[in-house]
Write an enzyme that holds these catalytic residues in place. Structure first.
Site, PDB file in Angstrom:
ATOM      1  N   HIS A 160     -10.326  -5.032  -3.338  1.00 36.78           N
ATOM      2  CA  HIS A 160      -8.980  -5.276  -2.798  1.00 36.78           C
ATOM      3  C   HIS A 160      -9.093  -5.744  -1.364  1.00 36.78           C
ATOM      4  O   HIS A 160      -9.964  -5.310  -0.615  1.00 36.78           O
ATOM      5  CB  HIS A 160      -8.104  -4.034  -2.903  1.00 36.78           C
ATOM      6  CG  HIS A 160      -8.724  -2.788  -2.360  1.00 36.78           C
ATOM      7  ND1 HIS A 160      -9.670  -2.061  -3.069  1.00 36.78           N
ATOM      8  CD2 HIS A 160      -8.554  -2.132  -1.181  1.00 36.78           C
ATOM      9  CE1 HIS A 160     -10.040  -1.020  -2.354  1.00 36.78           C
ATOM     10  NE2 HIS A 160      -9.391  -1.030  -1.193  1.00 36.78           N
ATOM     11  N   GLN A 202     -14.493   2.763   1.588  1.00 37.69           N
ATOM     12  CA  GLN A 202     -13.854   2.321   0.343  1.00 37.69           C
ATOM     13  C   GLN A 202     -13.563   3.523  -0.549  1.00 37.69           C
ATOM     14  O   GLN A 202     -14.465   4.312  -0.853  1.00 37.69           O
ATOM     15  CB  GLN A 202     -14.743   1.318  -0.412  1.00 37.69           C
ATOM     16  CG  GLN A 202     -14.074   0.796  -1.679  1.00 37.69           C
ATOM     17  CD  GLN A 202     -14.888  -0.284  -2.410  1.00 37.69           C
ATOM     18  OE1 GLN A 202     -16.007  -0.619  -1.999  1.00 37.69           O
ATOM     19  NE2 GLN A 202     -14.328  -0.806  -3.475  1.00 37.69           N
ATOM     20  N   ASP A 238       0.842  -1.187   0.000  1.00 39.18           N
ATOM     21  CA  ASP A 238       0.000   0.000   0.000  1.00 39.18           C
ATOM     22  C   ASP A 238       0.885   1.247   0.000  1.00 39.18           C
ATOM     23  O   ASP A 238       1.890   1.312   0.713  1.00 39.18           O
ATOM     24  CB  ASP A 238      -0.912  -0.001   1.238  1.00 39.18           C
ATOM     25  CG  ASP A 238      -2.052   0.988   1.113  1.00 39.18           C
ATOM     26  OD1 ASP A 238      -3.211   0.548   0.987  1.00 39.18           O
ATOM     27  OD2 ASP A 238      -1.794   2.219   1.137  1.00 39.18           O
TER      28      ASP A 238
HETATM   29  P1  AMP Z   1      -9.879   1.530   0.421  1.00 40.21           P
HETATM   30  O1  AMP Z   1     -10.084   2.720   1.315  1.00 40.21           O
HETATM   31  O2  AMP Z   1     -10.278   0.231   1.076  1.00 40.21           O
HETATM   32  O3  AMP Z   1     -10.500   1.725  -0.937  1.00 40.21           O
HETATM   33  O4  AMP Z   1      -8.314   1.427   0.234  1.00 40.21           O
HETATM   34  C1  AMP Z   1      -7.630   1.884  -0.891  1.00 40.21           C
HETATM   35  C2  AMP Z   1      -6.172   1.738  -0.589  1.00 40.21           C
HETATM   36  O5  AMP Z   1      -5.437   1.899  -1.787  1.00 40.21           O
HETATM   37  C3  AMP Z   1      -5.636   2.790   0.411  1.00 40.21           C
HETATM   38  O6  AMP Z   1      -5.072   2.126   1.538  1.00 40.21           O
HETATM   39  C4  AMP Z   1      -4.592   3.537  -0.410  1.00 40.21           C
HETATM   40  O7  AMP Z   1      -3.481   3.937   0.362  1.00 40.21           O
HETATM   41  C5  AMP Z   1      -4.233   2.512  -1.471  1.00 40.21           C
HETATM   42  N1  AMP Z   1      -3.680   3.085  -2.685  1.00 40.21           N
HETATM   43  C6  AMP Z   1      -4.205   4.083  -3.432  1.00 40.21           C
HETATM   44  N2  AMP Z   1      -3.414   4.363  -4.469  1.00 40.21           N
HETATM   45  C7  AMP Z   1      -2.373   3.500  -4.402  1.00 40.21           C
HETATM   46  C8  AMP Z   1      -1.198   3.296  -5.195  1.00 40.21           C
HETATM   47  N3  AMP Z   1      -0.948   4.016  -6.277  1.00 40.21           N
HETATM   48  N4  AMP Z   1      -0.336   2.320  -4.825  1.00 40.21           N
HETATM   49  C9  AMP Z   1      -0.572   1.567  -3.727  1.00 40.21           C
HETATM   50  N5  AMP Z   1      -1.657   1.719  -2.932  1.00 40.21           N
HETATM   51  C10 AMP Z   1      -2.541   2.685  -3.266  1.00 40.21           C
END
Ligand code: AMP
Length: 114
Positions: A100, A94, A30
């Protein structure tokens, strides 16, 4: 779904720090970790939320959970313990609408979550 940031990772347009990849899934660190270990496992197919996971494809659900086990082992938290989180829509927080599974570990995690 070219506007989806996780689909761009699958296609190679964006390069995450990959932990594991196979025909079905991609796992990576992440970008904004909430714990010393914070990884994400995604299906390569674009599936918006947990509710959109196809019920006629049990192999995909199995592949996702097997990947969680493998990533946890690779990152050294199988023994100490870890949490898997799937946020689904608004109240969950989300942010990325491509299914994910979060893998969080490396410290004691509070319960209940906020
Ligand atoms: P959610 O809130 O469950 O949708 O989590 C989305 C996750 O994606 C968050 O923990 C972000 O930090 C992660 N995220 C967003 N963009 C990226 C990226 N480019 N690379 C890695 N993780 C990411």
């Amino acid at each position: 779904m070219t506007s989806c940031i996780f689909c761009k990772m699958v296609s190679g347009e964006i390069k995450p720090k990959v932990i594991l990849e196979n025909d079905h899934i991609l796992a990576f660190h992440d970008i904004n970790p909430k714990a010393p270990v914070h990884a994400l496992v995604i299906p390569k197919a674009h599936i918006s939320t947990l509710d959109d996971l196809p019920s006629d494809d049990p192999e995909l659900a199995s592949a996702l959970f097997q990947a969680v086990q493998q990533v946890a082992a690779a990152l050294g938290v199988s023994e100490t313990g870890y949490r898997t989180v799937i946020n689904c829509r608004g109240d969950s927080g989300q942010e990325v609408y491509h299914l994910h599974l979060h893998i969080l570990g490396g410290r004691t995690l509070g319960w209940p979550p906020g």
